[in-house]
Design a protein around this motif. Structure first.
Motif, short mmCIF file in Angstrom:
data_model
loop_
_atom_site.label_atom_id
_atom_site.label_comp_id
_atom_site.label_asym_id
_atom_site.label_seq_id
_atom_site.Cartn_x
_atom_site.Cartn_y
_atom_site.Cartn_z
N GLY A 19 23.69 85.96 -7.43
CA GLY A 19 22.90 85.97 -6.21
C GLY A 19 21.62 85.21 -6.44
N ARG A 20 20.72 85.31 -5.52
CA ARG A 20 19.49 84.53 -5.53
C ARG A 20 18.80 84.59 -6.89
N GLY A 21 18.47 83.40 -7.41
CA GLY A 21 17.80 83.29 -8.70
C GLY A 21 18.38 82.16 -9.52
N THR A 22 17.91 82.03 -10.74
CA THR A 22 18.30 80.91 -11.59
C THR A 22 19.27 81.35 -12.69
N THR A 23 20.16 80.43 -13.04
CA THR A 23 21.10 80.61 -14.14
C THR A 23 20.95 79.39 -15.04
N GLU A 24 20.61 79.62 -16.29
CA GLU A 24 20.41 78.48 -17.19
C GLU A 24 21.74 77.81 -17.51
N ILE A 25 21.75 76.48 -17.42
CA ILE A 25 22.96 75.70 -17.70
C ILE A 25 22.71 74.66 -18.80
N THR A 26 21.58 74.76 -19.49
CA THR A 26 21.23 73.78 -20.52
C THR A 26 22.34 73.64 -21.56
N ARG A 27 22.84 74.77 -22.05
CA ARG A 27 23.85 74.73 -23.11
C ARG A 27 25.12 74.03 -22.64
N GLN A 28 25.59 74.34 -21.42
CA GLN A 28 26.82 73.73 -20.92
C GLN A 28 26.65 72.22 -20.73
N VAL A 29 25.49 71.80 -20.23
CA VAL A 29 25.25 70.36 -20.04
C VAL A 29 25.12 69.68 -21.40
N ALA A 30 24.45 70.33 -22.35
CA ALA A 30 24.32 69.76 -23.70
C ALA A 30 25.69 69.61 -24.36
N GLU A 31 26.60 70.56 -24.10
CA GLU A 31 27.96 70.45 -24.64
C GLU A 31 28.69 69.25 -24.03
N ASP A 43 9.31 81.13 -20.72
CA ASP A 43 8.76 82.31 -20.07
C ASP A 43 9.46 82.53 -18.74
N PRO A 44 10.30 83.57 -18.61
CA PRO A 44 11.03 83.80 -17.37
C PRO A 44 10.14 84.08 -16.17
N SER A 45 8.87 84.41 -16.40
CA SER A 45 7.98 84.66 -15.25
C SER A 45 7.76 83.39 -14.44
N VAL A 46 7.93 82.22 -15.05
CA VAL A 46 7.81 80.96 -14.31
C VAL A 46 8.87 80.91 -13.21
N ARG A 47 10.12 81.23 -13.58
CA ARG A 47 11.19 81.20 -12.59
C ARG A 47 11.04 82.32 -11.56
N ALA A 48 10.54 83.47 -11.97
CA ALA A 48 10.28 84.55 -11.01
C ALA A 48 9.20 84.13 -10.02
N ASP A 49 8.15 83.47 -10.52
CA ASP A 49 7.08 82.99 -9.62
C ASP A 49 7.61 81.92 -8.66
N LEU A 50 8.49 81.05 -9.13
CA LEU A 50 9.09 80.04 -8.25
C LEU A 50 9.91 80.72 -7.15
N GLU A 51 10.66 81.74 -7.52
CA GLU A 51 11.47 82.47 -6.53
C GLU A 51 10.56 83.14 -5.50
N GLN A 52 9.46 83.74 -5.94
CA GLN A 52 8.53 84.38 -5.01
C GLN A 52 7.86 83.35 -4.09
N PHE A 53 7.55 82.18 -4.64
CA PHE A 53 6.99 81.11 -3.82
C PHE A 53 7.96 80.73 -2.70
N MET A 54 9.24 80.56 -3.07
CA MET A 54 10.25 80.20 -2.07
C MET A 54 10.40 81.31 -1.02
N ALA A 55 10.36 82.56 -1.45
CA ALA A 55 10.50 83.68 -0.51
C ALA A 55 9.38 83.67 0.53
N ARG A 56 8.17 83.30 0.10
CA ARG A 56 7.04 83.21 1.03
C ARG A 56 7.12 81.97 1.90
N THR A 57 7.56 80.86 1.32
CA THR A 57 7.57 79.57 2.01
C THR A 57 8.75 79.43 2.97
N VAL A 58 9.90 79.92 2.56
CA VAL A 58 11.13 79.78 3.35
C VAL A 58 11.77 81.18 3.46
N PRO A 59 11.22 82.03 4.33
CA PRO A 59 11.69 83.42 4.41
C PRO A 59 13.05 83.56 5.09
#
Length: 142
Positions: A14-26, A56-72
């Motif tokens: 659901g809403r949020g980020t999933t890291e794909i760095t490893r899969q792309v690096a592979e 720091d996962p708080s960066v992605r949490a802050d981005l998600e909160q920004f989007m929630a405020r900007t595009v509700p």
């Protein structure tokens, strides 16, 4: 010049980020290229790809909160709501953040900065299976 392509399927919760760095690096490692470009493309209009801090996962949490405020969700100005109150906001978020990323391939590896990671950003409330195509273009020689 060599080209290699690989498809990825990423399950989101659901809403949020999933890291794909490893899969792309592979995918880059499998391509066997020394120098070039790696392009990742998300095949959906309600999810996106982003390159951001991975320390720091708080960066992605802050981005998600920004989007929630900007595009509700549920904004009465949106006409498109066929799949619920998160439908149009997910499309807007995807347009704002983008469906593709290009990263250099340097000495056979993704040329990312120290604190950078690649993420699939799910913009819908429910989880989905998302398709990403990774295309590597470059040379096998240094």
């Amino acid at each position: 010049m060599e080209i290699a392509q690989r498809s990825l399927t990423v399950a989101t919760r659901g809403r949020g980020t999933t890291e794909i760095t490893r899969q792309v690096a592979e995918a880059v490692a499998e391509a066997g290229l020394h120098t070039g470009l790696c392009h990742a493309f998300c095949h959906h209009t309600s999810a996106s790809l982003t390159l951001t801090e991975n320390a720091d996962p708080s960066v992605r949490a802050d981005l998600e909160q920004f989007m929630a405020r900007t595009v509700p969700d549920g904004d009465p100005h949106y006409q498109h709501d066929m799949e619920g109150p998160d439908d149009m906001p997910a499309h807007i978020r995807s347009v704002l953040t983008g469906s593709g990323l290009t990263v250099p391939i340097t000495r056979g590896r993704l040329g990312l900065g120290t604190w950078q990671g690649l993420y699939l950003w799910e913009h819908r409330s429910a989880g989905h299976r998302r398709s990403i195509t990774v295309t590597c273009l470059g040379s096998r020689e240094g």
